[in-house]
Write a protein that holds these residues in place. Structure first.
Motif: not given
Length: 219
Positions: A170, A205, A208
Motif C-alpha cells: 500500500e 490507501a 491511511r
C-alpha cells in the motif's frame, strides 16, 4: 466542504453526486441550462447557469466561502481562466482543473494549480485530491491506481525510521529531500525535522497515509 464544480458534463455531474452523498455542499456551474438535468436529486446540490469565470455567477454560487473549486468543462481555456479566477481573485484554498492537452500542464503547474488528465479515473482522482489536499500529487500510474505523493513529515515522526511508515502493498517511502538534497533512504534512515518525503501509495490507501501525517493534529 463547500465545493464549486464548474462544468456539468459526465465528470462534473458524477463528482457532484459523489461529494453530495458524502455530506458536502456542492454548487454546480454550467452555461447550458439543460446540463443540470444530469445532476442527482439532492438537497446538497445547487445548479447555477453561467460561465465559470463570471464573477457574478461565482459569487452567486458562494465562492467567497468555498473550500474547494474544480474546473471540469470541455475546454482547457475555460478551465484555466476559471481556476485562476478562483485561486487569484477569491483565494479558494483548494483549486483543481481538468486538462485535455498535456502540453499545457506546465502552465497550470507554474500557476500552482494541480491538474487531472482526461482519462477514466478523472472523477476518482479529483475526489482523492479534494479529500487529501495537504498531499501534493507528483505523478500517477496506470489508471490512477498508484500515485506518487510528497509531504513534509510532522514533527512527532522525527527520529523514527522512515520504513515505519510503510505498509506492505500500500505505501512505500521512495525518496527524501533533506536540506535541499535528495536521497533514497536505507532501512535504518531516521526521519529528521523538515524532511520532504515522497511516498508511492495505492489510491485506496490515501486515507491511511493521511492518518500518519494528521496524527499530530489529532484529526
Amino acid at each position: 466542504m463547500k465545493v464549486i464544480v464548474v462544468g456539468c458534463g459526465r465528470v462534473g455531474a458524477a463528482l457532484a453526486g459523489l461529494l453530495a452523498s458524502e455530506g458536502h455542499d456542492v454548487q454546480v456551474v454550467d452555461r447550458r441550462p439543460k446540463a443540470g438535468r444530469r445532476l442527482p436529486d439532492s438537497p446538497r446540490i445547487s445548479f447555477h447557469k453561467g460561465n465559470g469565470y463570471s464573477r457574478s455567477v461565482l459569487e452567486a454560487a458562494g465562492i467567497e466561502h468555498a473550500d474547494a473549486f474544480v474546473a471540469v468543462t470541455s475546454g482547457d481555456n475555460s478551465n484555466i481562466v476559471s481556476a485562476r479566477t478562483a485561486k487569484e481573485t477569491y483565494r479558494v484554498p483548494n483549486v483543481l482543473a481538468r486538462i485535455y492537452d498535456p502540453r499545457r500542464a506546465d502552465i497550470y503547474r507554474d500557476l500552482g494549480i494541480p491538474t487531472i488528465a482526461s482519462v477514466r479515473w478523472t472523477v476518482h482522482q479529483i475526489h482523492q485530491m479534494l479529500l487529501h489536499r495537504h498531499l501534493s500529487p507528483e505523478i500517477s500510474f496506470g489508471n490512477g491506481e498508484t500515485l506518487l505523493y510528497r509531504s513534509e513529515l510532522p514533527a512527532y515522526l522525527t527520529g523514527r525510521p522512515l520504513t515505519e511508515f510503510e505498509v506492505d502493498g500500500e505505501i512505500r517511502v521512495v525518496e527524501v529531500t533533506r536540506a535541499g538534497r535528495s536521497l533514497i533512504p536505507a532501512h535504518s534512515t531516521p526521519a529528521r525535522a523538515g524532511d520532504l518525503v515522497t511516498f508511492a501509495v495505492a489510491a485506496t490507501a490515501l486515507g491511511r497515509l493521511r492518518g500518519f501525517l494528521d496524527k499530530e493534529l489529532g484529526t
